[in-house]
Design a protein around this motif. Structure first.
Motif, PDB file in Angstrom:
ATOM      1  N   ALA A  46       0.837  -1.192   0.000  1.00 52.47           N
ATOM      2  CA  ALA A  46       0.000   0.000   0.000  1.00 52.47           C
ATOM      3  C   ALA A  46       0.874   1.244   0.000  1.00 52.47           C
ATOM      4  O   ALA A  46       1.903   1.284   0.684  1.00 52.47           O
ATOM      5  N   GLN A  47       0.434   2.243  -0.745  1.00 48.79           N
ATOM      6  CA  GLN A  47       1.217   3.464  -0.888  1.00 48.79           C
ATOM      7  C   GLN A  47       0.275   4.663  -0.936  1.00 48.79           C
ATOM      8  O   GLN A  47      -0.776   4.615  -1.571  1.00 48.79           O
ATOM      9  N   GLY A  48       0.669   5.733  -0.249  1.00 47.64           N
ATOM     10  CA  GLY A  48      -0.121   6.957  -0.252  1.00 47.64           C
ATOM     11  C   GLY A  48       0.409   7.920   0.781  1.00 47.64           C
ATOM     12  O   GLY A  48       1.401   7.640   1.462  1.00 47.64           O
ATOM     13  N   PRO A  49      -0.246   9.076   0.920  1.00 44.70           N
ATOM     14  CA  PRO A  49       0.148  10.029   1.954  1.00 44.70           C
ATOM     15  C   PRO A  49       0.053   9.383   3.336  1.00 44.70           C
ATOM     16  O   PRO A  49      -0.825   8.548   3.581  1.00 44.70           O
ATOM     17  N   SER A  50       0.938   9.754   4.231  1.00 41.09           N
ATOM     18  CA  SER A  50       1.044   9.101   5.548  1.00 41.09           C
ATOM     19  C   SER A  50      -0.278   9.021   6.294  1.00 41.09           C
ATOM     20  O   SER A  50      -0.614   7.983   6.866  1.00 41.09           O
ATOM     21  N   GLU A  51      -1.056  10.118   6.310  1.00 46.28           N
ATOM     22  CA  GLU A  51      -2.309  10.110   7.073  1.00 46.28           C
ATOM     23  C   GLU A  51      -3.334   9.173   6.440  1.00 46.28           C
ATOM     24  O   GLU A  51      -4.080   8.485   7.141  1.00 46.28           O
ATOM     25  N   LYS A  52      -3.373   9.101   5.117  1.00 47.66           N
ATOM     26  CA  LYS A  52      -4.286   8.175   4.442  1.00 47.66           C
ATOM     27  C   LYS A  52      -3.833   6.737   4.634  1.00 47.66           C
ATOM     28  O   LYS A  52      -4.645   5.836   4.816  1.00 47.66           O
ATOM     29  N   LEU A  53      -2.522   6.521   4.607  1.00 41.59           N
ATOM     30  CA  LEU A  53      -1.975   5.188   4.812  1.00 41.59           C
ATOM     31  C   LEU A  53      -2.299   4.690   6.218  1.00 41.59           C
ATOM     32  O   LEU A  53      -2.676   3.531   6.404  1.00 41.59           O
ATOM     33  N   ALA A  54      -2.201   5.566   7.199  1.00 40.92           N
ATOM     34  CA  ALA A  54      -2.532   5.188   8.579  1.00 40.92           C
ATOM     35  C   ALA A  54      -4.005   4.782   8.687  1.00 40.92           C
ATOM     36  O   ALA A  54      -4.338   3.793   9.349  1.00 40.92           O
ATOM     37  N   ALA A  55      -4.908   5.518   8.018  1.00 40.15           N
ATOM     38  CA  ALA A  55      -6.332   5.179   8.043  1.00 40.15           C
ATOM     39  C   ALA A  55      -6.575   3.833   7.353  1.00 40.15           C
ATOM     40  O   ALA A  55      -7.382   3.021   7.824  1.00 40.15           O
ATOM     41  N   PHE A  56      -5.866   3.585   6.258  1.00 39.98           N
ATOM     42  CA  PHE A  56      -5.996   2.317   5.546  1.00 39.98           C
ATOM     43  C   PHE A  56      -5.549   1.158   6.436  1.00 39.98           C
ATOM     44  O   PHE A  56      -6.242   0.141   6.537  1.00 39.98           O
ATOM     45  N   ILE A  57      -4.415   1.304   7.090  1.00 45.27           N
ATOM     46  CA  ILE A  57      -3.894   0.250   7.967  1.00 45.27           C
ATOM     47  C   ILE A  57      -4.893  -0.059   9.084  1.00 45.27           C
ATOM     48  O   ILE A  57      -5.152  -1.224   9.397  1.00 45.27           O
ATOM     49  N   GLU A  58      -5.486   0.975   9.669  1.00 46.96           N
ATOM     50  CA  GLU A  58      -6.477   0.754  10.728  1.00 46.96           C
ATOM     51  C   GLU A  58      -7.695   0.013  10.173  1.00 46.96           C
ATOM     52  O   GLU A  58      -8.252  -0.862  10.834  1.00 46.96           O
ATOM     53  N   GLY A  59      -8.104   0.344   8.947  1.00 51.00           N
ATOM     54  CA  GLY A  59      -9.219  -0.356   8.321  1.00 51.00           C
ATOM     55  C   GLY A  59      -8.913  -1.819   8.059  1.00 51.00           C
ATOM     56  O   GLY A  59      -9.772  -2.688   8.242  1.00 51.00           O
ATOM     57  N   VAL A  60      -7.690  -2.106   7.639  1.00 53.39           N
ATOM     58  CA  VAL A  60      -7.279  -3.498   7.414  1.00 53.39           C
ATOM     59  C   VAL A  60      -7.266  -4.254   8.743  1.00 53.39           C
ATOM     60  O   VAL A  60      -7.766  -5.377   8.834  1.00 53.39           O
ATOM     61  N   LYS A  61      -6.724  -3.634   9.780  1.00 52.53           N
ATOM     62  CA  LYS A  61      -6.675  -4.293  11.090  1.00 52.53           C
ATOM     63  C   LYS A  61      -8.073  -4.629  11.609  1.00 52.53           C
ATOM     64  O   LYS A  61      -8.255  -5.620  12.305  1.00 52.53           O
ATOM     65  N   ALA A  62      -9.053  -3.803  11.269  1.00 55.99           N
ATOM     66  CA  ALA A  62     -10.436  -4.029  11.712  1.00 55.99           C
ATOM     67  C   ALA A  62     -11.171  -5.000  10.795  1.00 55.99           C
ATOM     68  O   ALA A  62     -12.332  -5.312  11.055  1.00 55.99           O
ATOM     69  N   SER A  63     -10.535  -5.473   9.739  1.00 53.79           N
ATOM     70  CA  SER A  63     -11.070  -6.373   8.705  1.00 53.79           C
ATOM     71  C   SER A  63     -12.132  -5.661   7.877  1.00 53.79           C
ATOM     72  O   SER A  63     -13.264  -5.460   8.329  1.00 53.79           O
ATOM     73  N   PRO A  64     -11.773  -5.296   6.648  1.00 53.52           N
ATOM     74  CA  PRO A  64     -12.761  -4.664   5.779  1.00 53.52           C
ATOM     75  C   PRO A  64     -13.897  -5.617   5.400  1.00 53.52           C
ATOM     76  O   PRO A  64     -14.976  -5.180   5.041  1.00 53.52           O
ATOM     77  N   SER A  65     -13.669  -6.922   5.511  1.00 57.48           N
ATOM     78  CA  SER A  65     -14.695  -7.920   5.210  1.00 57.48           C
ATOM     79  C   SER A  65     -15.468  -8.257   6.485  1.00 57.48           C
ATOM     80  O   SER A  65     -14.873  -8.680   7.476  1.00 57.48           O
ATOM     81  N   PRO A  66     -16.791  -8.096   6.478  1.00 57.89           N
ATOM     82  CA  PRO A  66     -17.572  -8.436   7.668  1.00 57.89           C
ATOM     83  C   PRO A  66     -17.431  -9.900   8.078  1.00 57.89           C
ATOM     84  O   PRO A  66     -17.565 -10.232   9.250  1.00 57.89           O
ATOM     85  N   ALA A  67     -17.154 -10.791   7.111  1.00 59.90           N
ATOM     86  CA  ALA A  67     -17.012 -12.217   7.407  1.00 59.90           C
ATOM     87  C   ALA A  67     -15.590 -12.583   7.825  1.00 59.90           C
ATOM     88  O   ALA A  67     -15.341 -13.710   8.238  1.00 59.90           O
ATOM     89  N   GLY A  68     -14.661 -11.649   7.728  1.00 61.68           N
ATOM     90  CA  GLY A  68     -13.265 -11.919   8.063  1.00 61.68           C
ATOM     91  C   GLY A  68     -12.940 -11.608   9.506  1.00 61.68           C
ATOM     92  O   GLY A  68     -13.743 -11.008  10.233  1.00 61.68           O
ATOM     93  N   ARG A  69     -11.763 -12.040   9.901  1.00 63.36           N
ATOM     94  CA  ARG A  69     -11.247 -11.716  11.233  1.00 63.36           C
ATOM     95  C   ARG A  69      -9.735 -11.591  11.120  1.00 63.36           C
ATOM     96  O   ARG A  69      -9.064 -12.521  10.664  1.00 63.36           O
ATOM     97  N   VAL A  70      -9.209 -10.468  11.533  1.00 62.28           N
ATOM     98  CA  VAL A  70      -7.771 -10.251  11.503  1.00 62.28           C
ATOM     99  C   VAL A  70      -7.212 -10.518  12.893  1.00 62.28           C
ATOM    100  O   VAL A  70      -7.626  -9.901  13.873  1.00 62.28           O
ATOM    101  N   ASP A  71      -6.275 -11.469  12.962  1.00 60.51           N
ATOM    102  CA  ASP A  71      -5.624 -11.801  14.227  1.00 60.51           C
ATOM    103  C   ASP A  71      -4.315 -11.064  14.403  1.00 60.51           C
ATOM    104  O   ASP A  71      -3.944 -10.698  15.522  1.00 60.51           O
ATOM    105  N   ARG A  72      -3.604 -10.852  13.284  1.00 62.28           N
ATOM    106  CA  ARG A  72      -2.281 -10.238  13.381  1.00 62.28           C
ATOM    107  C   ARG A  72      -1.927  -9.601  12.043  1.00 62.28           C
ATOM    108  O   ARG A  72      -2.255 -10.129  10.988  1.00 62.28           O
ATOM    109  N   VAL A  73      -1.249  -8.451  12.117  1.00 65.63           N
ATOM    110  CA  VAL A  73      -0.764  -7.772  10.917  1.00 65.63           C
ATOM    111  C   VAL A  73       0.706  -7.419  11.130  1.00 65.63           C
ATOM    112  O   VAL A  73       1.051  -6.742  12.095  1.00 65.63           O
ATOM    113  N   ALA A  74       1.569  -7.903  10.238  1.00 66.43           N
ATOM    114  CA  ALA A  74       2.991  -7.530  10.249  1.00 66.43           C
ATOM    115  C   ALA A  74       3.163  -6.415   9.221  1.00 66.43           C
ATOM    116  O   ALA A  74       2.773  -6.571   8.062  1.00 66.43           O
ATOM    117  N   ILE A  75       3.720  -5.296   9.656  1.00 66.11           N
ATOM    118  CA  ILE A  75       3.861  -4.114   8.801  1.00 66.11           C
ATOM    119  C   ILE A  75       5.338  -3.822   8.595  1.00 66.11           C
ATOM    120  O   ILE A  75       6.108  -3.790   9.559  1.00 66.11           O
TER     121      ILE A  75
END
Length: 91
Positions: A46-75
């Protein structure tokens, strides 16, 4: 601009995770790619301005898929690439 790779672990395959990640990236204004890995994880660049990238990372950590579950993210920071949009990739 900043660029990172994300290795996402949990229930992230077979639940629409890649497609909802693309929707999230498009909404926020992030470019890059997402793909499934053979070990059951999902890999994202993922690439973008720092503030947008931070929002994207938080969205991924929360699982953008309602059926998914994120246990761990290595960045990891990575060099910027010449992405012009966010793509769902296939192995």
């Amino acid at each position: 601009m900043a660029a990172v790779s994300l290795e996402v672990y949990g229930i992230v395959q077979g639940v629409g995770f890649r497609y909802t990640t693309k929707i999230l990236a498009d909404q926020i204004g992030i470019v890059g790619k997402v793909l499934n890995r053979s070990d059951g994880s999902v890999y994202i660049e993922a690439q973008g301005p720092s503030e947008k990238l931070a929002a994207f990372i938080e969205g991924v950590k929360a699982s953008p898929s309602p059926a998914g579950r994120v246990d761990r993210v290595a960045i990891h920071s990575i060099p910027e690439n010449s992405y012009t949009r966010f793509n769902v990739m296939y192995e």
